[in-house]
Enzyme design. Structure first.
Site, PDB file in Angstrom:
ATOM      1  N   GLY A  11      38.760 -12.042  31.728  1.00  0.00           N
ATOM      2  CA  GLY A  11      38.604 -10.890  30.941  1.00  0.00           C
ATOM      3  C   GLY A  11      40.083 -11.002  29.994  1.00  0.00           C
ATOM      4  N   ASN A  12      40.847 -11.638  30.353  1.00  0.00           N
ATOM      5  CA  ASN A  12      42.087 -11.584  29.395  1.00  0.00           C
ATOM      6  C   ASN A  12      41.917 -12.379  28.101  1.00  0.00           C
ATOM      7  OD1 ASN A  12      41.860 -14.126  30.998  1.00  0.00           O
ATOM      8  ND2 ASN A  12      43.961 -14.695  30.105  1.00  0.00           N
ATOM      9  N   LYS A 128      33.074  -3.903  46.251  1.00  0.00           N
ATOM     10  CA  LYS A 128      33.383  -3.620  44.871  1.00  0.00           C
ATOM     11  C   LYS A 128      33.567  -2.435  43.957  1.00  0.00           C
ATOM     12  CE  LYS A 128      34.163  -6.224  41.250  1.00  0.00           C
ATOM     13  NZ  LYS A 128      35.663  -7.387  40.930  1.00  0.00           N
ATOM     14  N   LYS A 212      31.441 -13.195  38.268  1.00  0.00           N
ATOM     15  CA  LYS A 212      31.007 -14.250  37.081  1.00  0.00           C
ATOM     16  C   LYS A 212      31.583 -15.526  37.420  1.00  0.00           C
ATOM     17  CE  LYS A 212      35.266 -14.930  34.580  1.00  0.00           C
ATOM     18  NZ  LYS A 212      35.979 -15.619  35.580  1.00  0.00           N
ATOM     19  N   LYS A 274      37.641 -18.185  42.327  1.00  0.00           N
ATOM     20  CA  LYS A 274      37.580 -19.312  41.177  1.00  0.00           C
ATOM     21  C   LYS A 274      37.540 -20.655  42.036  1.00  0.00           C
ATOM     22  CE  LYS A 274      40.033 -16.765  37.775  1.00  0.00           C
ATOM     23  NZ  LYS A 274      39.110 -15.228  38.214  1.00  0.00           N
TER      24      LYS A 274
END
Length: 328
Positions: A11-12, A128, A212, A274
């Site tokens: 997102g960054n 979430k 994602k 991740k």
């Protein structure tokens, strides 16, 4: 033969301190500069991205403007809407940068549906948080009037929570393969993809969000990518994070990384997905590799060892540099 890489943007890379469209487009222009270097290095590229802040802002806008005549859109549709808006910004930024460097390559965003299981445990225990904060009273009223679940969120109020199921298939996978084969720079799986389930009547959208990183891994696996690069806010995965004993991981095999994961070294909702996505990829594609690093580190990754490079198994022959991996 050109190698295929899937790059998962954090997102960054999209939203910094300016949530306006112009602010996000400015951030993506910088992101595009780094990503096009992969094209120059000889990669075929598929880009995925997050959408957490964007879909959260959209839900706030939907809630504020909702009326019986103009009701708010369901979550799967909101994910599709942000896939489209971010995809538009990113396509334009990449196209501008490609033309600036006098490269001939088409760029396209593909609205992507990601299949999840209706029996995924996440649907029974949604965790979430999405959308606005409510008071306890308002949250109780909302739950009494619907089947939506709200939970208290770190003392800041109550938020709607939805499932975050694991992806099991990509509806548009063959289209992605065709686009890559025709040398198109593809943006797919934005925001983890639009969550759908398979029913007797066909595909149906569901109230859920897909991580994602897991969606990016599934795309990379299905298209037989040679590399999965997960870009985040830090240059390396670390163990004993934020302690005097912190150790940044550079090159690591999947067995060792799995042990660190089992020891609880990686925070849920942060580095853990991740790491899990990277492990899933190198297990599915043992001759490929995964990299977790920052966007700022991408140029260094192209030139030398940089970030955390994950290989499948301890005995896999490890090539020192990304440029060597591309050449062989």
């Amino acid at each position: 033969m050109a190698k295929t890489v899937v790059v998962a943007l954090g997102g960054n890379a999209i939203l910094t301190d300016d949530p306006t469209a112009a602010g996000q487009q400015k951030a993506l222009a910088k992101t595009a500069t780094a990503l096009v270097s992969l094209i120059e290095a000889g990669y075929k590229v598929i880009i995925s991205h997050g959408n957490g802040p964007q879909v959260g802002n959209l839900l706030l806008q939907q809630k504020a403007a909702a009326s019986p005549e103009n009701p708010e859109m369901p979550l799967d549709t909101s994910v599709a809407m942000t896939q489209g808006s971010i995809g538009y910004w990113l396509t334009q930024a990449l196209d501008n940068e490609i033309k600036r460097r006098h490269i001939k390559k088409p760029v396209a965003t593909l609205l992507t549906q990601v299949v999840v299981s209706a029996d995924d445990p996440g649907f029974k225990n949604p965790t979430k948080p999405v959308g606005p904060f409510l008071t306890a009273e308002k949250a109780q009223n909302e739950m009494a009037a619907s089947n939506v679940t709200y939970k208290e969120d770190a003392g800041r109020g109550w938020r709607k929570v939805v499932a975050s199921p694991k992806p099991i298939d990509i509806v548009e996978s063959e289209t992605i393969k065709t686009m890559v084969a025709t040398d198109t720079l593809v943006i797919a799986g934005g925001g983890g993809g639009i969550p759908v389930i398979t029913t007797a009547e066909g595909l149906k959208g569901v109230e859920a969000v897909i991580d994602k990183d897991f969606a990016s891994e599934k795309i990379a696996e299905i298209v037989d990518a040679d590399e999965l690069i997960i870009l985040t806010g830090v240059p390396n995965v670390a163990v004993h994070f934020n302690t005097p004993a912190q150790k940044n991981l550079t090159t690591v095999d999947s067995e060792t990384l799995e042990k660190y994961k089992d020891q609880g070294e990686f925070a849920p909702g942060s580095m853990l997905p991740k790491v899990e996505a990277a492990l899933a990829f190198v297990k599915a594609r043992p001759n490929a590799r995964a990299v977790i690093t920052s966007l700022a580190n991408l140029d260094a990754l192209l030139k030398e060892d940089a970030g955390t490079i994950i290989y499948g198994g301890k005995n896999l022959e490890q090539k020192s540099h990304l440029k060597d991996f591309i050449a062989n």
